[in-house]
Structure formats: structure tokens, C-alpha cells
Write an enzyme that holds these catalytic residues in place. Sequence first.
Site, PDB file in Angstrom:
ATOM      1  CD  GLU A 169      -2.968  -1.292   0.374  1.00 50.13           C
ATOM      2  OE1 GLU A 169      -3.041  -0.442  -0.524  1.00 50.13           O
ATOM      3  OE2 GLU A 169      -3.761  -2.235   0.482  1.00 50.13           O
ATOM      4  CD  GLU A 218     -13.510   8.665  23.882  1.00 49.12           C
ATOM      5  OE1 GLU A 218     -14.048   7.537  23.832  1.00 49.12           O
ATOM      6  OE2 GLU A 218     -12.309   8.830  24.012  1.00 49.12           O
ATOM      7  CG  HIS A 265      -4.537  -0.309   5.961  1.00 48.64           C
ATOM      8  ND1 HIS A 265      -5.901  -0.175   5.834  1.00 48.64           N
ATOM      9  CD2 HIS A 265      -4.231  -1.532   5.484  1.00 48.64           C
ATOM     10  CE1 HIS A 265      -6.392  -1.286   5.292  1.00 48.64           C
ATOM     11  NE2 HIS A 265      -5.400  -2.129   5.079  1.00 48.64           N
ATOM     12  CG  HIS A 322      -9.316  -3.775   2.837  1.00 52.47           C
ATOM     13  ND1 HIS A 322      -8.577  -3.818   1.695  1.00 52.47           N
ATOM     14  CD2 HIS A 322      -8.412  -3.880   3.839  1.00 52.47           C
ATOM     15  CE1 HIS A 322      -7.295  -3.969   1.981  1.00 52.47           C
ATOM     16  NE2 HIS A 322      -7.176  -3.998   3.282  1.00 52.47           N
ATOM     17  CG  HIS A 327      -7.304  -5.650   7.897  1.00 51.58           C
ATOM     18  ND1 HIS A 327      -6.564  -6.726   7.427  1.00 51.58           N
ATOM     19  CD2 HIS A 327      -7.078  -4.644   7.028  1.00 51.58           C
ATOM     20  CE1 HIS A 327      -5.923  -6.377   6.326  1.00 51.58           C
ATOM     21  NE2 HIS A 327      -6.196  -5.118   6.060  1.00 51.58           N
TER      22      HIS A 327
HETATM   23  O1  2HA Z   1      -0.617  -5.279   4.123  1.00 52.15           O
HETATM   24  O2  2HA Z   1      -3.529  -4.848   4.809  1.00 52.15           O
HETATM   25  O3  2HA Z   1      -4.263  -3.764   2.518  1.00 52.15           O
HETATM   26  C1  2HA Z   1      -1.741  -6.041   3.930  1.00 52.15           C
HETATM   27  C2  2HA Z   1      -2.915  -5.175   3.820  1.00 52.15           C
HETATM   28  C3  2HA Z   1      -3.272  -4.704   2.492  1.00 52.15           C
HETATM   29 ZN    ZN Z   2      -5.465  -4.059   4.422  1.00 54.15          ZN
END
Ligand code: 2HA
Ligand code: ZN
Length: 271
Positions: free
Chosen positions: A116, A169, A139, A210, A141
Site C-alpha cells: 500500500e 466521545e 492502516h 477491508h 483491519h
Molecule cells: O498489508 O492490509 O491492505 C496487507 C494489507 C493490504
Molecule cells: Zn489491508
Amino acid sequence: MNHILEAPFVREMCHITANMYRMGWDERNGGNISWILEETAVTQYLDPNEVLRTLPLSFDASALAGRYLIVTGTGRYFRNVERCPQENMGVIRIAQDGRSYDILWGFEHGGKPTSELPTHLMNHIARLRVDPQHRIVMHCHPANILAMTYVHDLDDRAFTKTLWRMSTECIVVFPEGISVLPWMVCGTNEIGEATAEKIRDTRIVLWAAHGIFGTGRDMDEVFGLIETVEKAAEIYMKIGGREIRQSITDAELAALCKEFGLTPREGYLDL
Ligand code: 2HA
Ligand code: ZN
């Protein structure tokens, strides 16, 4: 020269990736972080003339020319960063023409920065334009926010307002709201451009089905933002469609902003 494994930025990356893993946000190789470092912080630990490898970039990153970043590695597990930092992340510098970058440390055994990276760099560029003190893209998940993108309308305003109502909050932590993108192929320039378009207005952009993209000036800010959004999503998913008998009204949200001296995203509250 001081040993880089003792550098505060390496220690902080180890600490934050371990925490993110323990939060359950980064299964397997999920997630990535990049952090713009001050040159003076880097040159205490690395010789800027000692380039290990130079790799191409697929877009023009010249707005970041000469900038140093510490970045997690592609295919690498957050679970392992702390015990082997030099294999799981590295320090890069963007070339003057913005078409390549030098690796100065890390990514041992042929590793590379996160898939990314284009998205990270595009989002650094976009955020620096609106906040010169911006430094970090994170980033990951988190499960509840992902789950919510399956059952909630993906409209930015509607999504933001639901999160704001899930805990007092929220509007205080992200008065600008959050943005949402529909599902897209990840790791591409296209998702990078679409995210950068939205990140100008909100420090958080969700990728449906995602994960989450968070930005900020330091680790506490970005981690705290993601933590707050994920907690609100957890409450929403715990409610699980049961009848809501009372909630926080728009007038109450406005009163909260007034008390904290904040301006909520224009046009989001119906007063
Ligand atoms: O690095 O999360 O979006 C793996 C991920 C790709
Ligand atoms: Zn990801």
C-alpha cells in the site's frame, strides 16, 4: 553513530505494531504503517549517503522529495515486528524527482515496503497540504468497523452520524466525521487516489469490507482515532439491529461541541 535499534522511532514502531496486533486489528500480514521522520532524527542513526537499494515508484511523489519515512514491510506480520525490526520494516527516502525511493535501513533478506506504499504516499501528500504537522498513515483491519460496512449505508454523513451517536466521545475525537469508500482492489494507485481525495476532509477513511485508513500527527493521535471509531462500531454491532429507544440527539451533539470548543462537520447536524 548510535545504534538504530535503539532509535525512538524504531522503538515506537515496535510498540505500536505489537499493540495493534494485540487489539486484533492486524491478523497475519494485515495492516501497514508509514511515518514521516525528521532528517535530523534519522541522521543520528543512519548515514544518508549509504543507500542499500533503490526501487521505482509508479506515480509522482515529488511533493515528498527528500523526505524520510519508516514503513512496515509487504507480506510481513505485525506480530513479528518487535522481535525482528530489521526484517519487518525499514527506512526509506523519496528521490528528488519523486519517481523512486532509496532504502537506507531494514527490509532485510529482500523485503520491500508495504504493497500500500502508493496509497500511503498519496495520503501523506494530501494531509500535509491541509496540516503541515501531519506525519503518520496507519492502516488496519478492525473487526467491528468492517462488519459495519456490510450492514450500514456507506454514505459519509449517515455513517458518521451513526458513529457519533454510539458514544459521547466520538464527535469530540472526530468532529470532522469519517469518510467511506466502496469496495475496491487494494494496493493500487486507484484506491490511493480515491482515499487521498477523501482524506483532505477527514483523518479517517474506511474501505468497505477491508479496513480503516487513519492519519495524524503522532502515534497516540492515530491509534486513538482508530480505537475510538472501532469502539463505536463495536457498540453498533452489539446493538445488532435491536430497537434503539434513546440515543444522543443532534442538539445534544451540538451542545457537546460547544462545550469542547469544536466545530462539527458543516451540514451534518440537523438543528
Ligand atoms: O498489508 O492490509 O491492505 C496487507 C494489507 C493490504
Ligand atoms: Zn489491508
